[in-house]
Design an enzyme around this catalytic site. Structure first.
Site, PDB file in Angstrom:
ATOM      1  N   SER A  58       0.697  -1.141   0.080  1.00 18.22           N
ATOM      2  CA  SER A  58      -0.123   0.125   0.067  1.00 18.22           C
ATOM      3  C   SER A  58       0.866   1.328   0.058  1.00 18.22           C
ATOM      4  O   SER A  58       1.734   1.427  -0.884  1.00 18.22           O
ATOM      5  CB  SER A  58      -1.129  -0.213   1.102  1.00 18.22           C
ATOM      6  OG  SER A  58      -1.907   0.954   1.039  1.00 18.22           O
ATOM      7  N   ASP A  95      -9.340  -4.177  -5.544  1.00 18.76           N
ATOM      8  CA  ASP A  95      -8.746  -3.445  -4.259  1.00 18.76           C
ATOM      9  C   ASP A  95      -9.054  -2.043  -4.113  1.00 18.76           C
ATOM     10  O   ASP A  95      -9.327  -1.337  -4.817  1.00 18.76           O
ATOM     11  CB  ASP A  95      -7.360  -3.179  -4.586  1.00 18.76           C
ATOM     12  CG  ASP A  95      -6.427  -2.926  -3.369  1.00 18.76           C
ATOM     13  OD1 ASP A  95      -7.105  -2.197  -2.436  1.00 18.76           O
ATOM     14  OD2 ASP A  95      -5.224  -3.292  -3.198  1.00 18.76           O
ATOM     15  N   HIS A 122      -7.197  -6.099  -0.293  1.00 13.25           N
ATOM     16  CA  HIS A 122      -6.290  -5.026  -0.414  1.00 13.25           C
ATOM     17  C   HIS A 122      -4.754  -6.097  -0.016  1.00 13.25           C
ATOM     18  O   HIS A 122      -4.591  -6.289   1.226  1.00 13.25           O
ATOM     19  CB  HIS A 122      -6.302  -4.038   0.853  1.00 13.25           C
ATOM     20  CG  HIS A 122      -5.427  -2.905   0.721  1.00 13.25           C
ATOM     21  ND1 HIS A 122      -4.993  -2.415  -0.314  1.00 13.25           N
ATOM     22  CD2 HIS A 122      -4.699  -2.383   1.531  1.00 13.25           C
ATOM     23  CE1 HIS A 122      -4.030  -1.383   0.078  1.00 13.25           C
ATOM     24  NE2 HIS A 122      -3.935  -1.437   1.336  1.00 13.25           N
TER      25      HIS A 122
END
Length: 531
Positions: A246, A472, A500
């Site tokens: 991320s 996602d 995610h």
């Protein structure tokens, strides 16, 4: 720090600041409880801390004291090694002598040691130190842990490193997140509403400067990536091996931008596009969470326990929109006296869209709220932001999220532009758009952004694997495509899946080439589609 902003909710506080949610949240095995201390490290204690021989490379005179420092490596729980290093407060004027601290934890390799690998779980604000301390055996494949020391670190501004702090009483921050003011709220996106949000943002920023001090100006991603190069050298690595998730992908891509010759085996999972502006980042996330909610709704309507009664997804999404509007107009009382508004409800929803394993919880939350009970929604919102039962916060992840993002991209301050961005958001997220629209906290940050979003190519870097999940919610797939295309050595693995982050989730199509790269240095010869 005032709380007049709260009728518009936490999404407004973070709108256009790259991440609406703590997008560093990763998918863990369902039998583990997210958060520090969820499991016990299994690596046998060695009785001695690991030792490292720094590279001893030549650096500018102002950096010599940092690259030559003697780190006090100590043995910590579970046979891990811990240490804290000094880094320049400002990497671009290191000769002024001001410094900050960066804390690290190292899980030793199980077998023959080939080197050390840094790990970052995202955020910004996620504690790599706590993730490695608690979940090391689940973050990386066993065959990789066999040969690499796994290094978790708290980036500057986070946790046990020099932290960003914005209050002295936790109730102040909690009220800023959730308190609903008395009296009628101004019309959303009106000049009055936006000015009120701007005023609150200014008070929040001033509080962060008051309690953090001068270091607040130097908490951006380019500074943190420079810290990573210092870690590399002190760990004795000529090239940096790295796994970032991320926001950790932006941190990794920024490192590659600054130090392409030191890039080793890099894997960036659930990518953030480094050229996305403030408003574009919010637009990405709004569309991502809207899609994730629609996918959840399709699943919900297929089971007998779905609390929504519409016959199709579109109708049920309209019911969600009505529920959020009703909570905005008439908050729901919880048993502890708190009032559940649309902001806290949205957070409870978003918190459970990161993985299909959380979908059942979200059904229960919606059912409870539709039946007049706010308690489970508040429990999920509190969990998401690390609120302890006594009202304190488990960490400073929220403050770090704001403080880093505000330095990473210039915020929109023009009221008409804010309204225009809201219309663009509404087009991609017709149910959730109001939760992503409004004046950003960053619009009144005490310091101007120190990073301008830009394309990152990292010429000369070793292959960099980028992983993107098609569904996602927090870092939508388009951003992974963009990053892989920008990087001269980028290789994209596309995964047709919810959730995610995708590496080490049991999908051999993803795990096998990533593990092969970590172990042999051989990256896929081209993009991999259809995982």
């Amino acid at each position: 720090m005032a709380s007049r902003l709260r009728r518009s909710g936490i999404a407004v506080a973070l709108a256009a600041s790259i991440a609406v949610a703590l997008s560093g949240c990763i998918v863990l095995p369902p039998n583990l409880v997210p958060g520090p201390g969820g499991t016990t490290p299994t690596t046998p204690a060695t009785g001695q801390p690991l030792e490292f021989t720094p590279t001893g490379e030549d650096v500018d005179a102002g950096l010599e004291p940092y690259y030559a420092q003697d780190v006090d490596w100590t043995l910590c729980a579970g046979g891990y090694t811990c240490g804290t290093i000094d880094a320049p407060m400002d990497w671009f004027t290191p000769e002024d002598g001001r410094s900050i601290e960066v804390s690290m934890i190292i899980r030793p390799a199980d077998g023959e040691v080939w080197g050390s690998m840094l790990y970052n779980p995202g955020g910004p604000g996620g504690s790599g130190l706590e993730y490695v301390r608690s979940y090391a055996d689940y973050l990386v494949a066993p065959e990789v842990l066999e040969h690499y020391n796994l290094v978790g670190f708290d980036p500057r501004g986070v946790g046990q490193s020099t932290p960003i702090t914005c209050y002295d009483d936790p109730s102040t921050l909690y009220d800023y997140l959730w308190e609903i003011p008395e009296g009628p709220a101004p019309e959303p996106l009106s000049d009055e509403a936006l000015q009120q949000q701007l005023d609150d943002a200014g008070e929040f920023g001033d509080a962060c400067l008051q309690y953090t001090g001068e270091a607040l100006e130097f908490m951006g991603t380019e500074q943190a990536a420079s810290d990573m190069d210092l870690m590399r050298a002190l760990l004795g690595e000529e090239h940096l091996q790295y796994l970032g998730v991320s926001y950790g992908t932006l941190l990794g891509a920024t490192y590659a931008d600054l130090f392409p010759d030191h890039v080793g085996r890099f894997v960036l999972d659930a990518a953030v596009a480094p050229d996305a502006t403030d408003a574009e980042g919010t637009l990405f996330q709004a569309g991502g969470f809207e899609l994730a909610l629609r996918n959840w709704m399709a699943d919900c309507l297929s089971v007998g326990t779905c609390p929504f009664t519409a016959g199709d997804v579109d109708g049920a999404m309209q019911q969600v929109g009505t529920l959020l509007s009703d909570l905005e107009a008439s908050p729901l009382d919880a048993s502890d006296g708190r009032q559940l508004g649309s902001s806290a409800m949205f957070t409870a929803v978003a918190a459970n869209l990161y993985s299909p394993s959380q979908w059942g919880t979200l059904r229960s939350v919606f059912a409870d709220v539709l039946n007049g009970s706010a308690d489970s929604a508040f429990a999920e919102a509190d969990r998401y932001y690390g609120v302890n039962p006594d009202g304190t916060f488990a960490d400073n992840s929220f403050e770090a999220l704001i403080g880093v993002n505000c330095l990473d991209a210039p915020a929109v301050t023009d009221f008409d532009e804010v309204r225009a961005n809201a219309e663009a958001i509404r087009a991609v997220a017709p149910t959730l758009w109001q939760q992503f629209s409004g004046m950003s906290t960053c619009a009144a940050w005490p310091f101007a952004a120190t990073r301008e979003p830009h394309v990152i190519t990292a010429p000369g870097a070793e292959p960099i694997i980028v992983i993107g999940g098609l569904n996602d919610p927090a870092t939508p797939y388009e951003q992974s495509v963009s990053l892989a295309d920008q990087l001269e050595s980028g290789v994209l693995i596309s995964v047709d899946a919810e959730g995610h982050s995708q590496y080490n989730q049991g999908n051999a199509c993803v795990d096998d080439p990533v593990n092969e790269y970590f172990l042999t240095g051989t990256a896929p010869s081209g993009d991999i589609d259809g995982c």
